[in-house]
Design an enzyme around this catalytic site. Structure first.
Site, PDB file in Angstrom:
ATOM      1  N   TYR A   1       4.583   2.058  -0.810  1.00 28.06           N
ATOM      2  CA  TYR A   1       5.146   2.363  -0.223  1.00 28.06           C
ATOM      3  C   TYR A   1       5.269   3.669   0.339  1.00 28.06           C
ATOM      4  O   TYR A   1       5.308   3.786  -0.990  1.00 28.06           O
ATOM      5  CB  TYR A   1       6.675   1.343   0.462  1.00 28.06           C
ATOM      6  CG  TYR A   1       7.133   1.966   0.880  1.00 28.06           C
ATOM      7  CD1 TYR A   1       8.027   2.572   2.573  1.00 28.06           C
ATOM      8  CD2 TYR A   1       8.956   2.591   0.498  1.00 28.06           C
ATOM      9  CE1 TYR A   1       8.963   3.078   3.189  1.00 28.06           C
ATOM     10  CE2 TYR A   1       9.931   2.961   1.525  1.00 28.06           C
ATOM     11  CZ  TYR A   1       9.972   3.553   2.533  1.00 28.06           C
ATOM     12  OH  TYR A   1      10.751   3.855   3.375  1.00 28.06           O
TER      13      TYR A   1
ATOM     14  N   ASP B   1       7.130  -5.826  -6.171  1.00 33.03           N
ATOM     15  CA  ASP B   1       8.107  -5.684  -5.614  1.00 33.03           C
ATOM     16  C   ASP B   1       8.077  -6.351  -4.750  1.00 33.03           C
ATOM     17  O   ASP B   1       6.792  -6.725  -3.898  1.00 33.03           O
ATOM     18  CB  ASP B   1       7.527  -3.518  -4.665  1.00 33.03           C
ATOM     19  CG  ASP B   1       8.416  -3.919  -3.129  1.00 33.03           C
ATOM     20  OD1 ASP B   1       8.837  -4.658  -2.897  1.00 33.03           O
ATOM     21  OD2 ASP B   1       8.851  -2.556  -3.275  1.00 33.03           O
TER      22      ASP B   1
ATOM     23  N   LYS C   1      15.501  -6.469   3.971  1.00 30.63           N
ATOM     24  CA  LYS C   1      14.482  -6.707   4.991  1.00 30.63           C
ATOM     25  C   LYS C   1      14.785  -8.159   5.361  1.00 30.63           C
ATOM     26  O   LYS C   1      15.192  -8.223   6.103  1.00 30.63           O
ATOM     27  CB  LYS C   1      12.999  -6.605   3.874  1.00 30.63           C
ATOM     28  CG  LYS C   1      12.437  -5.121   3.903  1.00 30.63           C
ATOM     29  CD  LYS C   1      12.471  -4.036   5.388  1.00 30.63           C
ATOM     30  CE  LYS C   1      12.165  -2.500   4.951  1.00 30.63           C
ATOM     31  NZ  LYS C   1      12.848  -1.965   3.838  1.00 30.63           N
TER      32      LYS C   1
HETATM   33  C1  LIG Z   1       7.480  -2.641   0.524  1.00 32.69           C
HETATM   34  C2  LIG Z   1       8.888  -1.944  -0.166  1.00 32.69           C
HETATM   35  N1  LIG Z   1       9.756  -1.717  -0.930  1.00 32.69           N
HETATM   36  C3  LIG Z   1      11.057  -0.415  -1.159  1.00 32.69           C
HETATM   37  C4  LIG Z   1      11.690  -0.480   0.387  1.00 32.69           C
HETATM   38  C5  LIG Z   1      12.517   0.306  -0.101  1.00 32.69           C
HETATM   39  O1  LIG Z   1      13.316  -0.477   0.819  1.00 32.69           O
HETATM   40  P1  LIG Z   1      14.846   0.937   1.600  1.00 32.69           P
HETATM   41  O2  LIG Z   1      14.393   0.969   2.385  1.00 32.69           O
HETATM   42  O3  LIG Z   1      16.188  -0.839   1.404  1.00 32.69           O
HETATM   43  O4  LIG Z   1      14.971   1.551   0.219  1.00 32.69           O
HETATM   44  C6  LIG Z   1      10.422  -0.183   1.587  1.00 32.69           C
HETATM   45  C7  LIG Z   1      10.999  -0.040   2.604  1.00 32.69           C
HETATM   46  O5  LIG Z   1       9.627  -0.247   3.542  1.00 32.69           O
HETATM   47  C8  LIG Z   1       9.628  -1.351   1.205  1.00 32.69           C
HETATM   48  O6  LIG Z   1       8.731  -1.937   2.590  1.00 32.69           O
END
Ligand SMILES: Cc1ncc(COP(=O)(O)O)c(C=O)c1O
Length: 404
Positions: free
Chosen positions: A112, A184, A209
């Site tokens: 990300y 992740d 999500k």
């Molecule tokens: C794979 C992944 N990890 C972490 C995050 C970060 O999450 P947050 O937006 O809840 O901070 C995202 C956000 O899109 C993501 O797609």
């Protein structure tokens, strides 16, 4: 009655972590309080010293959030969980708790965009050495390990290119060298994939999500063993640096999680149907979805993702549609969608689409982005819970409009 850990996933999503409060409330109440009163100074001192259990201040612990943490830990088959105010809060918590100057981190080459930024720019500012490696290539990963490597961090599937890494193969190599493995799992939460059971040390989530699943909360979580999670929640990011979720958001996520099995089944089923539709579309060049039999990673994904895969996919349009550049063609297709929303999240009830190169991964340097496969022609789609015929007919009418 079975222990919660032996129950089915749907049962656990509803019952695990739950205990009736003093009034017997069926749903966990929202303990919307910043602080907790002590009857005496002695009681306050004993709670601060952890000589007796009890809450003292909601940045350090709150009953609604504690229930959420028990629930997420149970679903990921982990010993403990710390919930955070965002997915990035969860990522920051793990990085600042377990890394120090002089350590070397191997990060998946495609992650990300904000994760990429924190690892590439912020960690290096604090003297941590970083290498970006395609962790789906186990030989390449092995070759990248140095004497000071202390952490391997990756997403599987990757955002947005949907590449799969064999978690147990990584865990085996890392275990030999005492390196922590951090996965992740935002794109493939239970019941799809269980990284701890494959040997990872930590699982991270943006619970924004699929885990919340309703597009109305920003949140995160880290799951791991009791001692490691206590280090995060007791003395590091979540408590002292303050990445704590609000009790109201914890309540919403508990509520959302209760339908997680049903939602994940539908997201994944719709995802596969959309991926198959896109694969057969004459204007689509490539579809990245590990559940397609044509995917080179199908066998690994089948095993590791328990045949459910995910509701997320990405695809590339063919070059030169209507004489347009790839970016123009993507822009036109997305702008013509009527049911799906253009938005940078995933795992929501509604289908979402976005253009990673100009949105979620715009802050990754262009050449690094392209090396990782995030081209201007790439679109990411998160299958919603709508009836599949409606999603497909929306895509159909939008494709017809760019092919005039
Ligand atoms: C794979 C992944 N990890 C972490 C995050 C970060 O999450 P947050 O937006 O809840 O901070 C995202 C956000 O899109 C993501 O797609």
């Amino acid at each position: 009655m079975n222990a919660h850990s032996e129950m089915g996933f749907g049962t656990m999503s509803i019952h695990s972590g739950h205990h009736k409060d003093a009034e017997g409330a069926l749903a966990m109440p929202i303990y919307q309080t910043s602080t907790f009163c002590f009857d005496t100074v002695e009681e306050g001192m004993a709670k601060f010293a952890k000589e007796i259990p009890g809450y003292v201040y909601s940045r350090g612990g709150n009953p609604t959030t504690v229930e959420l943490q028990h629930k997420i830990a149970a679903l990921e088959k982990g010993e403990a969980c710390v919930a955070t105010s965002s997915g990035m809060g969860a990522i920051g918590a793990v990085l600042i708790t377990f890394l120090k100057a002089g350590d070397h981190v191997i990060c998946g080459e495609c992650v990300y965009g904000c994760t990429d930024f924190v690892i590439r720019d912020t960690l290096t500012k604090f003297g941590v050495e970083v290498s970006f490696v395609d962790t789906s290539d186990i030989d390449m990963l092995r070759a990248a390990i140095k004497n000071n490597t202390t952490m391997i961090y990756f997403e599987t599937p990757t955002n947005p290119t949907m590449k799969i890494t064999d978690i147990s193969a990584v865990a085996q190599i890392a275990g030999e060298k005492n390196i922590k493995v951090v996965v992740d799992n935002t794109f493939a939460p239970p019941p799809v994939q269980y990284p701890l059971a494959e040997g990872a040390d930590f699982v991270l989530h943006s619970i924004t999500k699929y885990i919340n699943g309703h597009g109305d909360v920003i949140g995160g979580a880290v799951i791991g063993n009791r001692e490691d999670i206590a280090l995060i929640s007791g003395s590091s990011s979540s408590k002292l640096c303050g990445a704590t979720p609000s009790p109201f958001n914890s309540f919403l996520v508990i509520r959302g999680m209760q339908t997680m099995e049903l939602r994940m089944e539908r997201h994944c089923k719709n995802g596969l149907a959309i991926a198959r539709y896109l694969e057969g579309h004459p204007l689509v060049d490539k579809v990245y979805y590990p559940g397609l039999e044509s995917s080179p990673q199908y066998a690994l994904a089948e095993r590791q993702m328990h045949g459910l895969f995910s509701g997320v996919m990405s695809f590339e349009l063919k070059e030169g549609i209507g004489g347009m550049t790839s970016y123009e063609a993507c822009r036109k297709l997305l702008n013509h969608l009527e049911l799906a929303s253009i938005a940078v999240s995933l795992g929501d009830p509604g289908t979402l689409v976005q253009h990673p190169a100009s949105m979620t991964h715009a802050n990754v340097p262009k050449e690094k982005r392209e090396e990782a496969g995030i081209t201007d022609a790439l679109i990411r789609l998160s299958a919603g819970l709508e009836n599949i015929e409606d999603i497909l007919s929306d895509l159909d009418q939008a494709f017809k409009k760019i092919d005039l």
